[in-house]
Each structure stands twice: as C-alpha cells, then as structure tokens.
Design a protein around this motif. Structure first.
Motif, PDB file in Angstrom:
ATOM      1  N   SER A  72       0.825  -1.199   0.000  1.00  0.00           N
ATOM      2  CA  SER A  72       0.000   0.000   0.000  1.00  0.00           C
ATOM      3  C   SER A  72       0.853   1.241   0.000  1.00  0.00           C
ATOM      4  N   LEU A  73       0.627   2.097  -0.975  1.00  0.00           N
ATOM      5  CA  LEU A  73       1.335   3.378  -1.012  1.00  0.00           C
ATOM      6  C   LEU A  73       0.404   4.465  -0.499  1.00  0.00           C
ATOM      7  N   VAL A  74       0.883   5.246   0.453  1.00  0.00           N
ATOM      8  CA  VAL A  74       0.168   6.457   0.862  1.00  0.00           C
ATOM      9  C   VAL A  74       0.950   7.616   0.266  1.00  0.00           C
ATOM     10  N   PRO A  75       0.494   8.141  -0.873  1.00  0.00           N
ATOM     11  CA  PRO A  75       1.303   9.136  -1.576  1.00  0.00           C
ATOM     12  C   PRO A  75       1.265  10.484  -0.856  1.00  0.00           C
ATOM     13  N   GLU A  76       2.209  11.343  -1.244  1.00  0.00           N
ATOM     14  CA  GLU A  76       2.302  12.655  -0.627  1.00  0.00           C
ATOM     15  C   GLU A  76       0.978  13.405  -0.744  1.00  0.00           C
ATOM     16  N   GLU A  77       0.338  13.273  -1.891  1.00  0.00           N
ATOM     17  CA  GLU A  77      -0.893  14.038  -2.092  1.00  0.00           C
ATOM     18  C   GLU A  77      -2.121  13.272  -1.592  1.00  0.00           C
ATOM     19  N   ARG A  78      -1.866  12.171  -0.926  1.00  0.00           N
ATOM     20  CA  ARG A  78      -2.868  11.365  -0.198  1.00  0.00           C
ATOM     21  C   ARG A  78      -3.921  10.673  -1.051  1.00  0.00           C
ATOM     22  N   ARG A  79      -4.497  11.407  -1.981  1.00  0.00           N
ATOM     23  CA  ARG A  79      -5.469  10.798  -2.896  1.00  0.00           C
ATOM     24  C   ARG A  79      -6.609  10.067  -2.222  1.00  0.00           C
ATOM     25  N   ILE A  80      -7.120  10.662  -1.162  1.00  0.00           N
ATOM     26  CA  ILE A  80      -8.360  10.134  -0.623  1.00  0.00           C
ATOM     27  C   ILE A  80      -9.479  10.631  -1.533  1.00  0.00           C
ATOM     28  N   PHE A  81     -10.670  10.064  -1.378  1.00  0.00           N
ATOM     29  CA  PHE A  81     -11.787  10.497  -2.217  1.00  0.00           C
ATOM     30  C   PHE A  81     -12.449  11.706  -1.568  1.00  0.00           C
ATOM     31  N   THR A  82     -12.306  12.863  -2.204  1.00  0.00           N
ATOM     32  CA  THR A  82     -12.784  14.084  -1.562  1.00  0.00           C
ATOM     33  C   THR A  82     -14.301  14.217  -1.606  1.00  0.00           C
ATOM     34  N   GLY A 101      -3.737  17.100   8.300  1.00  0.00           N
ATOM     35  CA  GLY A 101      -3.342  16.011   9.189  1.00  0.00           C
ATOM     36  C   GLY A 101      -4.379  14.899   9.181  1.00  0.00           C
ATOM     37  N   GLU A 102      -5.631  15.298   9.166  1.00  0.00           N
ATOM     38  CA  GLU A 102      -6.705  14.296   9.148  1.00  0.00           C
ATOM     39  C   GLU A 102      -6.722  13.544   7.817  1.00  0.00           C
ATOM     40  N   LYS A 103      -6.414  14.271   6.751  1.00  0.00           N
ATOM     41  CA  LYS A 103      -6.328  13.597   5.448  1.00  0.00           C
ATOM     42  C   LYS A 103      -5.219  12.548   5.483  1.00  0.00           C
ATOM     43  N   GLN A 104      -4.091  12.917   6.061  1.00  0.00           N
ATOM     44  CA  GLN A 104      -2.977  11.982   6.164  1.00  0.00           C
ATOM     45  C   GLN A 104      -3.386  10.758   6.978  1.00  0.00           C
ATOM     46  N   MET A 105      -4.054  11.011   8.105  1.00  0.00           N
ATOM     47  CA  MET A 105      -4.495   9.887   8.937  1.00  0.00           C
ATOM     48  C   MET A 105      -5.481   9.010   8.178  1.00  0.00           C
ATOM     49  N   LEU A 106      -6.371   9.649   7.441  1.00  0.00           N
ATOM     50  CA  LEU A 106      -7.354   8.876   6.679  1.00  0.00           C
ATOM     51  C   LEU A 106      -6.651   8.024   5.619  1.00  0.00           C
ATOM     52  N   ALA A 107      -5.669   8.625   4.961  1.00  0.00           N
ATOM     53  CA  ALA A 107      -4.952   7.884   3.915  1.00  0.00           C
ATOM     54  C   ALA A 107      -4.234   6.678   4.523  1.00  0.00           C
TER      55      ALA A 107
END
Ligand SMILES: Nc1ncnc2c1ncn2[C@@H]1O[C@H](COP(=O)(O)OP(=O)(O)OP(=O)(O)O)[C@@H](O)[C@H]1O
Ligand SMILES: [Mg+2]
Lengths: 235, 345
Positions: A83-93, A139-145
């Motif tokens: 699993s890659l957690v990329p710098e830009e996170r790429r969660i579904f906004t 920070g929350e985005k990072q945690m979510l990713a």
C-alpha cells in the motif's frame, strides 16, 4: 541477511528521457521500518512509484515476498498487500471519512483493521466520520490515507512524507501512529525530509542521492557520520 | 402561431427532449467513468426499438444472434486479456457474463417470442437482449484501451459506431419498424391530446433520473463509481478495479439506450441507422453540460427537443441543421471559459 520481504534490484526509472533512478538497489526485511532519506528531487517519490507500478521501471527487478512484481499494475500490487500512501494522499474528496474507509474495506482482498480499531487509534477520524474528504484538515487527510491502507490487509506500507506540511503538534500525532503501526508488526518504508522524525522510528535507513543509494546503516550509525549527513542531507 | 400550436409543439419537444435527456445522462455517465465519448449510444436505441417492434409482431428478433456473436467476441477478448491472471472464479465470472447470460437470453427469446405475451414481456425481452451488448462492447473495444487518451478512445468509439450500424443492417435489414404503444389511452388536457405513450416516456425518464440520482448520491456503490471517476489513481491505490466501474457504466448505457428505443418504437418508425441522429441530439445536450454536469445535460436535452420541434414547424427542411447549429455558440462559450476539468489532484 534474512530473506528480504521487499527486494529492489538495479532499478532504472525514467520520466521520458530523464534518467531518475540509476541502478537503485535495497532490501527490507519483514517487520522492519526502513527510512529512505535524501534531499529534494533525488528520486525518493520515484522509488516508491516504481515499487508499486505507478511509474514502471525501465529495467531492474522488484520482488515482494519472493514474487516478481516489477512494473505490475498498481491495483494488483495493492491487492497483494503493498500500500502506497502518496504525498498528495489521494483520498476520495467527494466521499465522507466513513465512506472512504468503508470503500477500502469492501474492496479489500482480506480484511485488515476493523473500523473500530481505526477509530480507537485515530479518534479524530471518528469525530470527523461524516465530513467529506475535502472538509478535513491536512493532518486528518494523512491519517485517513493511512487508515485506508490499514483496513485493507496491508503487509508493506509505503509512506511518502507523511508529516509534510503538518503543524508540529499534528506531526507528533502522526509519528505516534506510525510507531503504533510498527509495534503491531507492520513492515514500513518511510520517505522523509524530516530527518529527525524518520530516525526516531526507523530500524535502518538508506540515503539516496542522484538516483542511487549512497549510504546504508542504522540511525545511530547515520547520526555519528557527520560527513554523510552534511554531504547528502545538508544537516 | 397561436397558443394551441405552441402547446402542441412544446409537448412534442418535451417528450422528445426526455428521450434525449436519457441519452445525454448516459453519455455523461460513460464519459465520467471511462473518458469514452460514446458515439454508438444511438445504436442501442435503434436495436432496442427494432428488437421490441419485431417481438411485438410475434417474431424472433435477429438481434439475439448479434448478442451471441458479441458474447463470443467478448469471451475471446476476455480470455486473451486475462490470460495471465485467470483463475477459476475469474473464468466463471467471465463466462457467465459473456456466454451463459447471452445464451440464456437467446433461449428465453426463442421460447417466448412466438407466444406474444404482451407488451410488458416484449419490452423486458428487448431490454434483456440489448442491455448486455453495452457491457460486451466495453469488454471487446474499450477495456483493452482503458489507459489510452481521450482521442484514441473517441476513434475507437467511432469505429464501434460504424461497425454496429453495419451489423444493424445485416441483422435487421433496411426496412423500418414501428411497434404498438404500451397503452392506447389518450388524455385530453385543454387543447392538448396527450397520448399515453408520451406519459410512459416522461414517467420512465423521471424514474430513471431519480433512480440514478439515488444510486449515485446515496449508495456506496454509486458513490464509489463517482469517486473512481474523478480519482482514478486513488482508486487503483486502494485496489478498486476501474474496469468494473467501466463495465457498470457501459451496462447502464446499454440499458438506457435500449429503454429509449423501446419507448420511442411506438411513436416513430425506426430504421437500423436511425439511432445516430437521435444519439447525436443527446450528445449535443451532454456537450452543453460539458460532459460532466447531469442536471445541465438533462435541461439542455429538453431544450434541444423543443428547438427541434419548433424548428420542424417553421422550417422543417432545416430542422436538423438548426438543432446542430445550436451547439456552435455553446462550444465557443465552453472553450472561452476555463479548460476542461482535469483529474482530481
Ligand atoms: N512526472 C514527472 N515528469 C518528469 N519529471 C519528474 C516527474 N516527477 C518527478 N520528476 C523529476 O524527477 C526527479 C525526482 O523526483 P522525485 O519526486 O522522485 O523526488 P523526491 O526525492 O521525492 O523529491 P521531494 O523530496 O521534493 O519530494 C526530480 O528531478 C523531478 O523534477
Ligand atoms: Mg517526493
């Protein structure tokens, strides 16, 4: 060395004509946390992207648990547990925090952490469960990713600058989470600009410069090597 | 023009516009999920209408052979593209979609068609024949090109369109057909005489729009489809197969096209190549919505229907010209505005 969990051998990766990774090789053992350090633009992100098949290498070999996965489609690698957690996170906004997690759960090959586990370790995500992906902090985005990778059966977690752009307090929170994940036995490859943060959790580290590995050692060996530090990291 | 004629033209426009709205929504959906500008959308309309009209006569539509042929082609393509990863479950899934289901539909049609079981059964059979074609065409023509540019996908779409029109001629012949209406009821509303079929069209359009809205707005599956459409990389990172999303989008496109065809079959005579013009009008509406906005596309479709109906009253020879000229200022305006929406970063 015990059998490598992830083995990268002589990778050569290009963007068009520019040769970014040059015969890059390194190994990670099961359960290890390895830091990949280096200045801006030396090819750290490209290394991660080559491993997962986002930017397939032109030559060389990536093996994961003894299996050749070189240049394999990103989706298949995800399903193997890389699993890659990329710098830009790429969660579904356009999905809520909960939906992001739920979606990762239902598409997982095998279940990883339960939603309750996630909420226990990331109380902020529980508070923000019904907020959309673009309504939460960096920070929350990072945690979510990261959490999204954990609810799947991730075996190797690749983190690209997880603390970048976060406030100091949040940085500490994310560091604590990484330590926690590590203590549960996860194998982690951590790319960091933040040298102190990385050395605090890593078992071993590599320094990359101009697309090749220039140093390999434990955090203590690196801390004691002022020449390497000033030459490749400018610290 | 007096008020009565105005109302009649308006009614005509809205009813046609509803069909264009269905097609426009389908085009937006397919583009959002797969980046394919789906030129062959209209062929499903023609195939749906012709299959339904043939069933209506108590005969077996030859489109079942087309379905089986597409199924065979998709089986071969699927076996080839998945040759390295094929395990038992994947094989079973592939075959059930490309062989078992088409065979079952064909068998059912061969059995039920001569019995003339009424419009409802005939409509369902027509939908069952044409809907899977969307999915099979995706497997044959677009799935192998999933990472190609929009232009390459467009060229493939044009190719599929030409192939389907040709196959339409082979399978349905050059004669047009018209089916009986779902109901012979007629309602009088002031100066308007509203045929029951018009109400069926408006009802199904509304139902489908609400259904799509609920699916994409409120179910995890629908939201996932939207999410993967704007964030393909994010999808691949968590192992969401973007090909499944493509298959669902094309399946829906097949269904929407077939349904439109079944709905208009009683209103106009449909030929094997009638679909193109109908689809093109849906396309105009989809373009007005920038190929991304469902509500704008649906509204524009109703407008296109009305422009067409009024144009046919004033200058019927130039009706199509007028309809398609409408798109020019819209394209100008779109190109003057900021560029196309990029993939989410
Ligand atoms: N998509 C791309 N196309 C062309 N060149 C690229 C692309 N992405 C990165 N590069 C170049 O490749 C080199 C390595 O980039 P990479 O992102 O791997 O560096 P990095 O070590 O992650 O840097 P940073 O610490 O700034 O994130 C850089 O010189 C960069 O300019
Ligand atoms: Mg980077």
């Amino acid at each position: 060395m015990a059998e490598a969990f992830l083995e990268v051998e002589n990778l050569n990766t290009y963007y068009g004509d520019s040769h970014i990774l040059k015969d890059l090789s390194f190994k990670i053992r099961r359960g290890e946390t390895v830091a990949l350090l280096g200045r801006n633009g030396v090819g750290k992100t490209t290394t991660l992207k080559s491993i997962v098949g986002w930017v397939p290498p032109r030559s060389g070999r990536v093996s994961f648990e003894g299996r050749n996965v070189t240049g394999q489609e990103m989706m298949k690698n995800a399903r193997l547990g890389i699993s890659l957690v990329p710098e830009e996170r790429r969660i579904f906004t356009n999905l809520t925090v909960f939906e992001n997690l739920k979606l990762a759960t239902v598409t997982a090959q095998k279940p990883g952490w339960s939603l309750q586990d996630v909420y226990d370790h990331f109380p902020r995500l529980q508070e923000r469960a019904t907020n959309k992906g673009d309504e939460i902090s960096g920070g929350e985005k990072q945690m979510l990713a990261i959490a999204r990778a954990l609810v799947q059966d991730t075996k190797l977690l690749l983190l690209d600058e997880p603390t970048e752009g976060l406030a100091p307090l949040i940085v500490r929170e994310v560091e604590a989470i990484i330590r926690e994940i590590k203590s549960k036995g996860m194998t982690i490859l951590l790319v960091e600009q933040n040298f102190y943060s990385a050395l605090a959790v890593a078992d071993r580290c590599y320094i990359i410069d101009q697309g090749t590995i220039k140093f390999e050692g434990t955090p203590d060996q690196l801390r004691g090597n002022t020449e390497v530090l000033s030459r490749y990291l400018h610290v | 023009m007096d008020a009565d004629i105005f109302l009649i033209l308006l009614q005509d426009g809205v009813v046609n516009g509803a069909i264009y709205a269905l097609l426009a929504l389908s085009l937006v959906l397919v583009f959002a999920v797969t980046r394919v500008i789906f030129i062959p959308q209209g062929e499903f309309v023609a195939f749906g209408a012709l299959s339904y009209a043939t069933l209506d006569l108590g005969r077996t539509p030859r489109s079942i052979w087309l379905l089986l042929a597409l199924g065979a082609a998709a089986t071969v393509c699927g076996l080839w593209t998945q040759r390295r990863t094929l395990n038992r479950t994947a094989l079973a899934m592939l075959l059930s979609e490309t062989a078992v289901f088409p065979l079952a539909v064909a068998g059912l049609v061969l059995w039920l068609a001569p019995l003339k079981l009424g419009v409802a059964v005939e409509a369902i059979l027509a939908l069952a024949i044409v809907t899977p074609m969307g999915l099979l065409i995706y497997r044959v023509a677009f799935q192998p090109l999933a990472e190609a540019s929009v232009l390459v996908l467009l060229i493939a779409a044009v190719g599929v369109h030409l192939a389907l029109v040709g196959l339409g001629l082979v399978f349905f012949g050059p004669e047009g057909s018209r089916a009986t209406a779902f109901s012979s009821a007629n309602f009088t509303l002031g100066p308007l005489s509203v045929p029951g079929q018009a109400l069926w069209i408006l009802g199904f359009t509304a139902l489908l729009i609400v259904g799509l809205y609920l699916f994409f707005g409120f179910t995890l599956h629908g939201k996932a489809l939207r999410a993967t459409a704007v964030n393909r990389l994010g999808a691949r990172l968590v192992g969401i197969p973007t090909a499944d999303a493509g298959r669902i989008a094309f399946g829906l496109a097949g269904f929407i096209g077939a349904l439109s065809g079944v709905l208009i079959a009683p209103l106009t005579t449909v030929y094997y190549d009638s679909g193109f013009l109908i689809g093109l009008k849906g396309f105009v509406a989809a373009i007005v919505g920038g190929l991304v906005s469902y509500p704008i596309a649906a509204t524009a479709a109703i407008a296109v229907g009305c422009v067409e109906s009024f144009a046919s009253f004033w200058a019927s020879a130039f009706k199509e010209v007028i309809v398609f000229s409408v798109i020019v200022p819209v394209l100008l305006w779109l190109s003057l505005r900021s560029g196309a929406p990029a993939e989410e970063e």
